[in-house]
Design a protein around this motif. Structure first.
Motif, short mmCIF file in Angstrom:
data_model
loop_
_atom_site.label_atom_id
_atom_site.label_comp_id
_atom_site.label_asym_id
_atom_site.label_seq_id
_atom_site.Cartn_x
_atom_site.Cartn_y
_atom_site.Cartn_z
N PHE A 1 -2.20 3.44 0.61
CA PHE A 1 -1.83 2.09 0.17
C PHE A 1 -0.44 1.68 0.64
N GLU A 2 0.31 2.60 1.20
CA GLU A 2 1.66 2.31 1.71
C GLU A 2 1.58 2.19 3.22
N PRO A 3 1.87 1.00 3.80
CA PRO A 3 1.67 0.80 5.24
C PRO A 3 2.37 1.82 6.13
N GLU A 4 3.57 2.22 5.78
CA GLU A 4 4.31 3.15 6.64
C GLU A 4 3.61 4.50 6.75
N THR A 5 3.17 5.04 5.64
CA THR A 5 2.50 6.34 5.68
C THR A 5 1.04 6.20 6.12
N ALA A 6 0.43 5.03 5.87
CA ALA A 6 -0.96 4.82 6.28
C ALA A 6 -1.10 4.79 7.81
N ARG A 7 -0.03 4.47 8.51
CA ARG A 7 -0.10 4.41 9.98
C ARG A 7 -0.37 5.77 10.60
N ARG A 8 0.03 6.83 9.91
CA ARG A 8 -0.17 8.17 10.44
C ARG A 8 -0.72 9.08 9.34
N TRP A 9 -1.83 8.66 8.75
CA TRP A 9 -2.43 9.41 7.66
C TRP A 9 -3.29 10.53 8.24
N VAL A 10 -3.10 11.72 7.73
CA VAL A 10 -3.78 12.90 8.28
C VAL A 10 -4.91 13.33 7.35
N ASP A 11 -6.12 13.25 7.86
CA ASP A 11 -7.30 13.79 7.20
C ASP A 11 -7.31 15.30 7.45
N GLN A 12 -7.51 16.10 6.41
CA GLN A 12 -7.43 17.56 6.56
C GLN A 12 -8.53 18.12 7.45
N TYR A 13 -9.61 17.38 7.61
CA TYR A 13 -10.69 17.84 8.50
C TYR A 13 -10.46 17.37 9.93
N VAL A 14 -10.10 16.11 10.10
CA VAL A 14 -9.87 15.54 11.43
C VAL A 14 -8.63 16.15 12.08
N GLU A 15 -7.58 16.37 11.29
CA GLU A 15 -6.36 17.08 11.70
C GLU A 15 -5.51 16.32 12.71
N VAL A 16 -5.80 15.07 12.96
CA VAL A 16 -4.93 14.23 13.78
C VAL A 16 -4.67 12.95 13.01
N PRO A 17 -3.51 12.32 13.21
CA PRO A 17 -3.18 11.12 12.43
C PRO A 17 -4.17 9.98 12.68
N LEU A 18 -4.58 9.33 11.60
CA LEU A 18 -5.42 8.14 11.65
C LEU A 18 -4.60 6.94 11.20
N ASP A 19 -4.82 5.81 11.82
CA ASP A 19 -4.11 4.59 11.43
C ASP A 19 -4.97 3.80 10.44
N LEU A 20 -4.60 3.87 9.17
CA LEU A 20 -5.30 3.12 8.11
C LEU A 20 -4.50 1.91 7.67
N SER A 21 -3.43 1.58 8.41
CA SER A 21 -2.53 0.53 7.95
C SER A 21 -3.15 -0.86 8.00
N HIS A 22 -4.23 -1.03 8.75
CA HIS A 22 -4.88 -2.33 8.84
C HIS A 22 -6.10 -2.45 7.92
N VAL A 23 -6.49 -1.35 7.31
CA VAL A 23 -7.64 -1.36 6.40
C VAL A 23 -7.30 -2.21 5.18
N MET A 24 -8.25 -3.02 4.74
CA MET A 24 -8.07 -3.83 3.54
C MET A 24 -8.72 -3.12 2.36
N PHE A 25 -7.94 -2.87 1.32
CA PHE A 25 -8.40 -2.12 0.16
C PHE A 25 -8.51 -3.02 -1.06
N ILE A 26 -9.64 -2.92 -1.74
CA ILE A 26 -9.78 -3.49 -3.08
C ILE A 26 -10.09 -2.32 -4.01
N THR A 27 -9.31 -2.19 -5.07
CA THR A 27 -9.53 -1.13 -6.05
C THR A 27 -10.00 -1.75 -7.36
N THR A 28 -10.69 -0.95 -8.17
CA THR A 28 -11.13 -1.43 -9.47
C THR A 28 -10.69 -0.47 -10.57
#
Length: 216
Positions: free
Chosen positions: A146-173
């Motif tokens: 949910f934080e753009p700076e860290t979402a730009r280089r978010w590391v999935d423990q399985y994928v093991e390379v940074p993913l850019d989630l900074s453009h994903v739109m999130f709605i939470t409930t």
């Protein structure tokens, strides 16, 4: 996960999509404030020709008021890829973080799976029932996405390379607010959803965790 290797474009908003929000507002009048908030953001992006982007939104309301349904209808109106992530209960932790290949049952996070399937870098993801996460690992991962700076280089423990989630739109409930950690709440644009358009103050106080004062 081959879809993660290719370039994903950013989908811009179109005027016809913004117009559809008016019809959605008529269909779901209790969501009018959040629809107007989204509409304002998208209108500005249409004028500046920027990509479709929303801050993380929290829909706070009782079960059955239509929070998940609204999220699906919003994605349909905006013609964007939609999927959901369930975070209720500690057993869901690996769905959020992924599990390293060295473990049995290893696999990617739901975020990696959804981004893999989306043709664009800004899909809409519903993160459901964050008030019931109850696991520090899940909460820490959500803080990062949910934080753009860290979402730009978010590391999935399985994928093991940074993913850019900074453009994903999130709605939470969530059904109540007081079980959501303050640090997580601060990253979300809060919208109260009640069964009627205006809501009753007692319902709003209960959702926000405000205790009634005794009458003397």
């Amino acid at each position: 996960l081959g879809g993660l290797a290719g370039t994903k474009l950013l989908l811009p908003p179109k005027e016809r999509q913004v117009d559809r929000l008016e019809r959605l507002k008529a269909k779901l009048p209790n969501f009018e404030p959040v629809i107007e908030f989204i509409r304002g953001k998208l209108l500005a992006q249409c004028l500046t020709r920027n990509a479709m982007q929303l801050p993380p939104i929290l829909l706070l309301g009782d079960p059955g008021v239509g929070k998940s349904y609204f999220s699906r209808m919003l994605a349909e109106a905006l013609e964007i890829h939609f999927d959901s992530v369930a975070v209720a209960g500690s057993s869901q932790a690996l769905h959020i973080t992924g599990l390293s290949k060295g473990w049995g049952g290893a696999g990617p996070s739901r975020f990696a799976e959804i981004l893999n399937l989306s043709m664009h870098a800004n899909p809409l993801i519903l993160v459901d029932e964050i008030d019931k996460a109850g696991h520090s690992q899940v909460e820490n991962a959500l803080l990062q996405v949910f934080e753009p700076e860290t979402a730009r280089r978010w590391v999935d423990q399985y994928v093991e390379v940074p993913l850019d989630l900074s453009h994903v739109m999130f709605i939470t409930t969530a059904n109540i607010l007081d079980t959501i950690p303050p640090a997580l709440r601060d990253r979300l644009e809060l919208h109260l959803i009640t069964a009627d358009t205006h809501g009753k103050q007692a319902d709003i106080d209960r959702l926000l965790g405000v205790k009634a004062h005794p009458i003397h």
